[in-house]
Motif scaffolding. Structure first.
Motif, PDB file in Angstrom:
ATOM      1  N   LEU B 282       0.844  -1.205   0.000  1.00 40.56           N
ATOM      2  CA  LEU B 282       0.000   0.000   0.000  1.00 40.56           C
ATOM      3  C   LEU B 282       0.876   1.251   0.000  1.00 40.56           C
ATOM      4  O   LEU B 282       0.636   2.197  -0.761  1.00 40.56           O
ATOM      5  N   THR B 283       1.882   1.262   0.854  1.00 40.99           N
ATOM      6  CA  THR B 283       2.770   2.420   0.952  1.00 40.99           C
ATOM      7  C   THR B 283       3.485   2.682  -0.370  1.00 40.99           C
ATOM      8  O   THR B 283       3.655   3.827  -0.778  1.00 40.99           O
ATOM      9  N   SER B 284       3.863   1.597  -1.056  1.00 38.43           N
ATOM     10  CA  SER B 284       4.549   1.772  -2.344  1.00 38.43           C
ATOM     11  C   SER B 284       3.634   2.455  -3.362  1.00 38.43           C
ATOM     12  O   SER B 284       4.100   3.041  -4.333  1.00 38.43           O
ATOM     13  N   HIS B 285       2.308   2.368  -3.141  1.00 39.96           N
ATOM     14  CA  HIS B 285       1.354   3.075  -4.013  1.00 39.96           C
ATOM     15  C   HIS B 285       0.990   4.450  -3.439  1.00 39.96           C
ATOM     16  O   HIS B 285       0.083   5.099  -3.941  1.00 39.96           O
ATOM     17  N   GLY B 286       1.678   4.845  -2.351  1.00 40.39           N
ATOM     18  CA  GLY B 286       1.398   6.163  -1.770  1.00 40.39           C
ATOM     19  C   GLY B 286       0.145   6.202  -0.912  1.00 40.39           C
ATOM     20  O   GLY B 286      -0.410   7.277  -0.665  1.00 40.39           O
ATOM     21  N   ILE B 287      -0.325   5.035  -0.453  1.00 36.18           N
ATOM     22  CA  ILE B 287      -1.544   5.001   0.366  1.00 36.18           C
ATOM     23  C   ILE B 287      -1.182   5.192   1.842  1.00 36.18           C
ATOM     24  O   ILE B 287      -0.314   4.484   2.369  1.00 36.18           O
ATOM     25  N   GLU B 288      -1.865   6.117   2.475  1.00 34.65           N
ATOM     26  CA  GLU B 288      -1.683   6.341   3.915  1.00 34.65           C
ATOM     27  C   GLU B 288      -2.520   5.319   4.682  1.00 34.65           C
ATOM     28  O   GLU B 288      -3.655   5.029   4.314  1.00 34.65           O
ATOM     29  N   ILE B 289      -1.945   4.757   5.756  1.00 35.43           N
ATOM     30  CA  ILE B 289      -2.652   3.720   6.525  1.00 35.43           C
ATOM     31  C   ILE B 289      -3.028   4.264   7.902  1.00 35.43           C
ATOM     32  O   ILE B 289      -2.170   4.766   8.638  1.00 35.43           O
ATOM     33  N   ARG B 290      -4.319   4.186   8.226  1.00 33.20           N
ATOM     34  CA  ARG B 290      -4.779   4.583   9.560  1.00 33.20           C
ATOM     35  C   ARG B 290      -5.303   3.325  10.243  1.00 33.20           C
ATOM     36  O   ARG B 290      -6.262   2.710   9.753  1.00 33.20           O
ATOM     37  N   GLY B 291      -4.682   2.929  11.337  1.00 31.21           N
ATOM     38  CA  GLY B 291      -5.019   1.623  11.885  1.00 31.21           C
ATOM     39  C   GLY B 291      -5.311   1.617  13.372  1.00 31.21           C
ATOM     40  O   GLY B 291      -5.139   2.615  14.082  1.00 31.21           O
ATOM     41  N   CYS B 292      -5.753   0.440  13.849  1.00 32.96           N
ATOM     42  CA  CYS B 292      -5.986   0.220  15.273  1.00 32.96           C
ATOM     43  C   CYS B 292      -4.627   0.082  15.956  1.00 32.96           C
ATOM     44  O   CYS B 292      -3.583   0.098  15.299  1.00 32.96           O
ATOM     45  N   ALA B 293      -4.624  -0.089  17.277  1.00 31.56           N
ATOM     46  CA  ALA B 293      -3.360  -0.170  18.022  1.00 31.56           C
ATOM     47  C   ALA B 293      -2.512  -1.337  17.525  1.00 31.56           C
ATOM     48  O   ALA B 293      -1.291  -1.194  17.338  1.00 31.56           O
ATOM     49  N   GLU B 294      -3.146  -2.471  17.277  1.00 28.97           N
ATOM     50  CA  GLU B 294      -2.378  -3.634  16.807  1.00 28.97           C
ATOM     51  C   GLU B 294      -1.764  -3.381  15.442  1.00 28.97           C
ATOM     52  O   GLU B 294      -0.637  -3.795  15.159  1.00 28.97           O
ATOM     53  N   THR B 295      -2.519  -2.721  14.580  1.00 28.11           N
ATOM     54  CA  THR B 295      -1.984  -2.363  13.264  1.00 28.11           C
ATOM     55  C   THR B 295      -0.745  -1.489  13.431  1.00 28.11           C
ATOM     56  O   THR B 295       0.305  -1.729  12.818  1.00 28.11           O
TER      57      THR B 295
END
Lengths: 418, 418
Positions: B282-295
Motif C-alpha cells: 500500500l505504501t509503495s502506491h502512496g496510500i496512507e494507513i490509519r489503523g488500530c493499536a495492533e496495526t
C-alpha cells in the motif's frame, strides 16, 4: 412515556434481531411457526378472554358494527390463525436461495442470493388475525417485524405477542424478532414511519384514508395499494357465456374486496346483443348500474354515470358501465381511470388479447378470467401480506418473496479487475 | 417563467410518451438508438462548439478543475457516447419478456411480464456523457426520461437533446420520450422530485450531498447509493498472494470510485505475517494507513485511526485498517460500519466463505475477488445507470432491468373463482 424514545428502543432491538433472523436456518424458523400455532390453540381461552375485554371497551366507545366484526375472534378464527402459521411453515424458504451464477470473461462467477429486507413495520386496523399472519410471514422471510395494530385490539394483541414470543424462544430465535407496539398513542405511528435507520419498509393495511396518510408522511419505502378500481372489458370478439360468467364472478362474488370489478366496458358492436343480458344478470344480484348515454339507451334500469363514477372504487353493489368503440378506446379508458390493480379482457381474438396484456398498465392483467383471481393464495404464493399497485419492488399480490431482496454474489479465485 | 407550470407540462408530456414507449417494439427502439449515435458523430463540431460555450462560462464562474474536467467533451468522448448507444442497441430488450407461466389448481395459468417503470427523472451534475447514457438506457427500457443535468452543461445538453429528438423521430417515436429540463432554475429540481403523478422514479447521480438532499426531499421513490465504504477481510485461511493481489487492485486501481476498498480487516492469527507486507505494498502506491493499536504496532508507517475513520469513504489515498479476532468480528464490524455497497473476503475456507456470503448485509458480497468488480459492465449488464445500496427494488449495479418492473399475467378460458 416518551414515545420517541420508546419507539427508538423498539427500532434498535428490531435491527439487532433482524441480523440474527437473516441467518436463522429454515428448520429453526419452521419450529418457531409451528410452536406459535400450537400455543395459540392451547391458549384459546386466554385469547377469547382478552378479545372480550377489547370488545367491551369497543362497544362502550361506540365502534361501528363492521369494525366490531373484524375485531372479534372466535374458536374458528383462532383455528384459522394456527392453520395459517402451519401453512407458512410448509412453504419453501426463500432466504439464501442462490440463482443465475454465470461466468464472466474476466473469470469471476456472478449470481444472486435472496435476502430479507431487514425490519418490516406493519400498521393495520384492529384485526387480531393480521397480527399472527404478519408475524408468521416476517419470521419465515427472515425479517424482524414491528407490529402496530389498531388500539382497540390491544389486549388481544398483547396476548398474541406473548405466544409469538414463546414460539420464537422455543426455536432459539430472539423474541425481539416480533415486537408489538404496546402504546395506543398515535405518535408511535409517526415515529415508526420515519425512523429510517431502524425500519426498511412499511406495510400499511386498512382503509384508503389510513394508507394515504401513511404513504404521504413516511420517510421509508411503503408497500401499498390505495384503490382497486378493476375493469372487465367485453370485446367485439367475446364469447357471451364467458363474458357473463366472468362479469358475474368479478362483480358479485364479494362486493367489498379490492379485486372486485367496479367498471364494465363493452365494445359497441356487441353492446346491443350482450349488454341487456349482462345488465339483467347484474340486476338479479341487486347491482345498481351507472352508465354512459349508450348504456342507458340499451339498459332501462341504468342511471347516468358521471365522469367521477369511472374513477370510483365503490366496494358496494354498484357498477359503472361504458360502451367503447373497441380495444383502443378500452385500453385508453383503463389506463386513464383504473387504479392499476387488475383488469380483464373477454375475447376470443389472439391479437387483441396480446395487445391488452402488453398495453394495459396494471399490476395484474387477465384474459378470459375473473378479476377476483388477483390474490396471493390464488397465484400460488401460499400467503399474502398485501397487494401493491406501485411499480418499484413488489407489484401485484405480495407474498414471502415481496419481503425479500436480492444481493449479488461474486465468486473468484484471486481475480482482479483489468 | 412559472417553473411549476413548466415542469408540470414536461410531466404531462412524459407520461403520455411513456405509454407510447411501453409498447414500442424492439426494432423501433434500436433504430432510434443507432440514429442518435450517427447524429452525434455527424454533429461532433456542433457539440464541441456548444461545449466550448459552457466551458468558457464555467471558467469565468471559477468552476473547480475536477468539475471542468467532467464538463469537457472531446472527439474521443463523443465517439464513446456513440459507441455506448450502439452497445445499448445490441442488448436484449427486457420489455415484454414473459416468464414462469404455471397452471394453478383453479385452471388459470399465471406468469409475469416485464414492463417499463414509466417516467424516470434523472438528476446529475454537469456531465454531457450522462445525458446520452441516461437517454439511451431509458429508450431501450421503454421508459420516458426527464433529464436535469448540471446547469453548467446547458448548451451542450441542448445540442445533444436536439440529436436525441432527431433519432427518436427517425424511428417514429415521440420526441417527448426524452425531455431535457432547459431552465437552470433550481426550483425545477424541487418540482421534479415531488410531482408523483407524472414521475415514477428518481435517479440522482453525483456527489453525496446532492444525493442526500434529493432523497430527503423526494416524494417519489429514489434509486441511489450514498457511499461506497467497501471492505476487504483477509481471513486466517487467506492465501497471501491472493490477498496481496486483491487488496492492491481493490484499493489502488482507482482511488475515486465507489467500489474502491476503503477499509482492510485482517485476522489476528495472520496479522503479524501478512500485514507488514500488505502495508508495504500500500505504501509503495502512496496510500496512507490509519489503523488500530495492533496495526500500528505491526506497521511502522501506520497512524492511529479514530472510530470515525471506520465509517469513512475516503475516495483518496488513505485506507483504514483493523486487526480482528476472526470471521465473527469481521462480519459484525462490516455490518456496523459499511455502507452496504461491496465487501470481499479472502479465504481458502469453504465454510467461512459461505458464512461471509450469507451474513454480510451488502449489495455485493465477494469471495477471493476485487471489490472493483462491482460494476454493471463487469457484471454483464452491458450498461449501468447507477448502483443502489437500498434493499427495495434494484440492489447493486442497476442496468436495464433495474428500470423495469414485473406485472402479473393471468390466462384463462372463462375461469371464475370458486
Amino acid at each position: 412515556m416518551n414515545i420517541q424514545q420508546y419507539m427508538q428502543n423498539i427500532g434498535v432491538e428490531a435491527r439487532k434481531a433482524s441480523r440474527f433472523m437473516a441467518s436463522a436456518d429454515t428448520n429453526q424458523k419452521n419450529i418457531a411457526l409451528n410452536a406459535i400455532a400450537a400455543a395459540i390453540l392451547r391458549e384459546k381461552d386466554t385469547l377469547l378472554a382478552a378479545n372480550k375485554l377489547d370488545l367491551e371497551a369497543a362497544k362502550a366507545n361506540g365502534l361501528e358494527p363492521a369494525m366490531l366484526d373484524r375485531l372479534t375472534i372466535t374458536e374458528k378464527s383462532i383455528a384459522n390463525m394456527a392453520e395459517g402459521l402451519n401453512q407458512i411453515a410448509s412453504l419453501t424458504d426463500p432466504i439464501g436461495e442462490m440463482s443465475n451464477f454465470k461466468y464472466r470473461p474476466s473469470g469471476i462467477q456472478i449470481g444472486q442470493m435472496r435476502v430479507p429486507l431487514g425490519v418490516i413495520g406493519i400498521i393495520y386496523e384492529a384485526r387480531p388475525n393480521v397480527t399472527v399472519d404478519a408475524a408468521g410471514l416476517c419470521i419465515k422471510s427472515g425479517n424482524a417485524a414491528i407490529l402496530r395494530g389498531g388500539s382497540e385490539a390491544i389486549h388481544c394483541n398483547q396476548a398474541l405477542a406473548k405466544l409469538v414470543h414463546e414460539g420464537l424462544a422455543a426455536a432459539d430465535l430472539p423474541t425481539t424478532a416480533v415486537q408489538i407496539v404496546e402504546t395506543t398513542d398515535r405518535a408511535a405511528v409517526g415515529e415508526l414511519i420515519t425512523m429510517k435507520q431502524y425500519v426498511d419498509v412499511i406495510v400499511p393495511r386498512g382503509g384508503k384514508g389510513l394508507i394515504e396518510r401513511i404513504s404521504n408522511d413516511a420517510r421509508i419505502p411503503v408497500i401499498k395499494h390505495l384503490d382497486g378500481n378493476c375493469h372487465v372489458y367485453v370485446d367485439d370478439d367475446a364469447d357471451f357465456d364467458k363474458a357473463l360468467r366472468i362479469l358475474e364472478n368479478s362483480k358479485t362474488q364479494r362486493l367489498g374486496t379490492c379485486n372486485t370489478t367496479e367498471s364494465l366496458l363493452i365494445a359497441r358492436s356487441v353492446a346491443a346483443s350482450m349488454l341487456p343480458k349482462l345488465a339483467a344478470m347484474l340486476t338479479s344480484h341487486g347491482i345498481e348500474i351507472r352508465g354512459c348515454a349508450e348504456t342507458c339507451a340499451l339498459v332501462s334500469q341504468a342511471t347516468p354515470a358521471t365522469e367521477e363514477d369511472y374513477y370510483t372504487e365503490y366496494l358496494a353493489a354498484i357498477i359503472s358501465c361504458k360502451v367503447v368503440s373497441g380495444l383502443d378506446e378500452a385500453i385508453a379508458h383503463i389506463n386513464e381511470h383504473s387504479s392499476q390493480h387488475t383488469e380483464a379482457i373477454v375475447t376470443e381474438n389472439y391479437t387483441k388479447s396480446r395487445r391488452f396484456l402488453r398495453e394495459v398498465d396494471s399490476s395484474s392483467v387477465m384474459v378470459n378470467a375473473s378479476t377476483r383471481f388477483a390474490d396471493g393464495f390464488e397465484y400460488g404464493f401460499g400467503a399474502e401480506i398485501g397487494i401493491s399497485t406501485d411499480k418499484l419492488h413488489a407489484r401485484g399480490p405480495v407474498g414471502l418473496e415481496g419481503l425479500t431482496s436480492l444481493k449479488y454474489v461474486v465468486l473468484g479465485d484471486g481475480h482482479v479487475r483489468a
